[in-house]
Design an enzyme around this catalytic site. Structure first.
Site, PDB file in Angstrom:
ATOM      1  CG  ASP A  27      -1.673   1.257   1.425  1.00 11.56           C
ATOM      2  OD1 ASP A  27      -2.358   1.675   0.478  1.00 11.56           O
ATOM      3  OD2 ASP A  27      -1.562   1.842   2.515  1.00 11.56           O
ATOM      4  CG  ASP A  46      -2.003   7.377   0.189  1.00  9.32           C
ATOM      5  OD1 ASP A  46      -0.986   7.693  -0.450  1.00  9.32           O
ATOM      6  OD2 ASP A  46      -3.164   7.570  -0.228  1.00  9.32           O
TER       7      ASP A  46
END
Length: 365
Positions: free
Chosen positions: A118, A120
């Site tokens: 991922d 962010d």
């Protein structure tokens, strides 16, 4: 006469014989009394006198048995001391077995394994879309009203540390309206500049090291994010990763229309994208790893054999601990953010950022 004298001596009168017998008895009584008057120490011990002396052979056998028992006792003590010394060298307490070491991971040369990260708050502090918006404002893509919205969304994201669907949707709508009518090539070139200005210094070193470990093992590494795929691709290339999966903005003839292609790559959609990529690349998901900070990505993390919770939010941390997933937290003062200290700092940053934007806007006028 001589013979007669002898007879006389042999046949003494009864009276004489009685006298002699009495003298003998008196002498015997005297000797007995003298014997009883001797000190106890001078009297011989009946026990000692009665105990027969042990033969030499028996004494030798007893001595040999005692020597053998002592030797065995010494040898056992030496063996115990030696074992304790080995335990000490191995760094464990005596009598306790050392826990088996975890096998090395990632596995070098396993070309059917890969890693999915991922973006962010996992690879980068904050949200890539917000940093991208700051860069676009600097280039006069929109007015300060939109900048205030981006600043508030970024401040909220940093304080909450989670992806709220409403905030993320609002940010995407803002970005789509801003890029509408611009060429894809133009935004890609600007994106490279924005990375250097706002994103490069916000990459978590710990997460980057994890990604590099997979690369060094000969495995492929992808970013999987709800951010625009163009932005994700730039970041992946700068970090030396294999590629990126992200939200796709529609373009016609190389110009953005302001709409999305399909849904944002968020939550369960990430898991489906990873599954499709694994099929296309011939990967074994049980041998793959996934990394995320958000409970929204539990579907993706549950898909692989090696899930990692990075800078996890509260729900993901609880879920990961319950399932014995590995945890990594590269933040400082994470819990303090819940009690208002960083909140004040966040509001200050928001006010400072907005003030700076207004000053920049006035200079340009």
């Amino acid at each position: 006469m001589a013979a007669l004298g002898w007879l006389t001596r042999r046949r003494r009168p009864a009276t004489a014989r009685s006298v002699l017998a009495g003298e003998a008895a008196a002498e015997a009584a005297r000797k007995s009394a003298l014997h009883n008057e001797r000190p106890a120490d001078d009297q011989p011990s009946a026990t000692a006198a009665e105990a027969p002396e042990a033969p030499d052979a028996d004494r030798a056998t007893a001595a040999e048995s005692a020597k053998t028992a002592e030797t065995k006792k010494t040898e056992k003590k030496k063996a115990r001391d030696k074992e304790k010394g080995k335990d000490k060298e191995k760094g464990k307490a005596p009598g306790k077995e050392k826990k088996p070491e975890e096998p090395p991971f990632p596995v070098v040369g396993d070309n059917r394994a890969a890693a999915f990260f991922d973006l962010d708050n996992t690879v980068m502090q904050g949200a890539a879309l917000f940093h991208f918006g700051r860069g676009l404002y600097k280039r006069q893509f929109f007015q300060r009203r939109e900048l205030a919205r981006f600043a508030w969304q970024q401040a909220w994201f940093r304080l909450a540390g989670v992806e709220d669907p409403e905030h993320m949707q609002d940010a995407r709508d803002s970005a789509l309206s801003i890029v509408k009518g611009h060429r894809v090539s133009e935004l890609m070139a600007i994106g490279e500049e924005i990375y250097d200005e706002y994103m490069a210094d916000r990459i978590w070193p710990g997460t980057r090291a994890l990604a590099q470990a997979h690369l060094d093992a000969g495995q492929r590494v992808w970013l999987v994010t709800a951010a625009p795929v163009e932005t994700a691709t730039i970041i992946a290339r700068r970090l030396g990763l294999t590629g990126a999966l992200g939200t796709v903005a529609e373009s016609v003839d190389g110009v953005y229309t302001g709409r999305l292609v399909g849904e944002p790559l968020h939550g369960p959609a990430k898991a489906e994208a990873v599954r499709a990529l694994a099929t296309a690349e011939g990967l074994d998901l049980d041998r793959c790893a996934a990394y995320s900070d958000s409970h929204n990505d539990i579907p993706m993390l549950s898909l692989v054999g090696h899930p990692y919770a990075i800078n996890p939010d509260t729900k993901l941390r609880k879920h990961a601990r319950a399932r014995d997933w590995r945890l990594r937290d590269y933040r400082t003062g994470r819990k303090a953010a819940k009690v208002g200290i960083p909140a004040a700092a966040g509001i200050g940053a928001l006010a400072g950022g907005t003030a700076a934007a207004v000053a920049l806007h006035r200079r340009r006028r």
